[in-house]
Enzyme design. Structure first.
Site, PDB file in Angstrom:
ATOM      1  N   ASN A  76       0.878  -1.166   0.000  1.00 38.14           N
ATOM      2  CA  ASN A  76       0.000   0.000   0.000  1.00 38.14           C
ATOM      3  C   ASN A  76       0.918   1.219   0.000  1.00 38.14           C
ATOM      4  O   ASN A  76       1.877   1.279   0.770  1.00 38.14           O
ATOM      5  CB  ASN A  76      -0.885   0.013   1.246  1.00 38.14           C
ATOM      6  N   HIS A 111       6.448  -1.639   3.987  1.00 40.90           N
ATOM      7  CA  HIS A 111       6.246  -3.059   4.295  1.00 40.90           C
ATOM      8  C   HIS A 111       5.533  -3.732   3.138  1.00 40.90           C
ATOM      9  O   HIS A 111       4.700  -3.132   2.467  1.00 40.90           O
ATOM     10  CB  HIS A 111       5.445  -3.225   5.597  1.00 40.90           C
TER      11      HIS A 111
HETATM   12  P1  5GP Z   1      -0.824  -0.603   5.686  1.00 42.09           P
HETATM   13  O1  5GP Z   1      -2.289  -0.274   5.578  1.00 42.09           O
HETATM   14  O2  5GP Z   1      -0.023   0.557   6.253  1.00 42.09           O
HETATM   15  O3  5GP Z   1      -0.259  -1.144   4.402  1.00 42.09           O
HETATM   16  O4  5GP Z   1      -0.756  -1.815   6.672  1.00 42.09           O
HETATM   17  C1  5GP Z   1      -0.386  -1.731   7.998  1.00 42.09           C
HETATM   18  C2  5GP Z   1      -0.635  -3.103   8.593  1.00 42.09           C
HETATM   19  O5  5GP Z   1       0.048  -3.171   9.812  1.00 42.09           O
HETATM   20  C3  5GP Z   1      -2.107  -3.396   8.880  1.00 42.09           C
HETATM   21  O6  5GP Z   1      -2.491  -4.598   8.201  1.00 42.09           O
HETATM   22  C4  5GP Z   1      -2.162  -3.530  10.400  1.00 42.09           C
HETATM   23  O7  5GP Z   1      -3.058  -4.541  10.836  1.00 42.09           O
HETATM   24  C5  5GP Z   1      -0.728  -3.863  10.753  1.00 42.09           C
HETATM   25  N1  5GP Z   1      -0.277  -3.373  12.051  1.00 42.09           N
HETATM   26  C6  5GP Z   1      -0.451  -2.118  12.552  1.00 42.09           C
HETATM   27  N2  5GP Z   1       0.151  -1.997  13.756  1.00 42.09           N
HETATM   28  C7  5GP Z   1       0.717  -3.211  14.011  1.00 42.09           C
HETATM   29  C8  5GP Z   1       1.468  -3.704  15.130  1.00 42.09           C
HETATM   30  O8  5GP Z   1       1.760  -3.015  16.110  1.00 42.09           O
HETATM   31  N3  5GP Z   1       1.885  -4.988  15.054  1.00 42.09           N
HETATM   32  C9  5GP Z   1       1.587  -5.788  13.980  1.00 42.09           C
HETATM   33  N4  5GP Z   1       2.045  -7.049  14.030  1.00 42.09           N
HETATM   34  N5  5GP Z   1       0.885  -5.364  12.922  1.00 42.09           N
HETATM   35  C10 5GP Z   1       0.447  -4.074  12.934  1.00 42.09           C
END
Ligand code: 5GP
Ligand code: ZN
Length: 113
Positions: free
Chosen positions: A84, A97
């Site tokens: 994303n 990520h």
């Molecule tokens: P994005 O929307 O930024 O691509 O995805 C962020 C992802 O990180 C989401 O799927 C969310 O569930 C995950 N996430 C957010 N905070 C944490 C955390 O503290 N630990 C873990 N393991 N995952 C997280």
């Protein structure tokens, strides 16, 4: 500035780590959107895909290689790899990520992350 994924990469915050080397840490997503949902994260703080420099390109290849390795170890027959990028691309955590998603019995109709 605090960053939750830097904290996980440095061992200052907990995570269910599935893989780690000198450049990358991979851990289970806290709110999984698929039976297997692993985040492959560079230890270097890069906010988004838009911030990837030419010198970082081998690191992006490494993220993909580790995603393949984790998928193969879990015997995933198919999977999705998603970056994303930016708020309008659904990015919430501004530390680069790669999402590895898979483990469905059949092709998923939609995946929203
Ligand atoms: P994005 O929307 O930024 O691509 O995805 C962020 C992802 O990180 C989401 O799927 C969310 O569930 C995950 N996430 C957010 N905070 C944490 C955390 O503290 N630990 C873990 N393991 N995952 C997280
Ligand atoms: Zn960070």
């Amino acid at each position: 500035m605090s960053c939750v994924f830097c904290d996980i990469a440095n061992g200052r915050a907990p995570a269910a780590v599935e893989y780690e080397d000198d450049r990358v840490v991979a851990f289970n997503d806290i709110n999984p959107a698929a039976p297997v949902h692993i985040l492959i994260v560079p230890k270097k703080h890069i906010p988004t895909i838009a911030d990837v420099s030419e010198e970082d390109e081998p690191l992006i290849g490494h993220l993909i290689r580790i995603a393949r390795k984790l998928a193969s170890e879990r015997r995933l027959e198919g999977y999705k790899l998603i970056f994303n990028s930016g708020e309008k691309g659904g990015q919430i955590i501004f530390h680069l990520h790669l999402h590895l998603l898979g483990g469905w019995d059949r092709k998923p109709s939609t995946v929203s992350i």
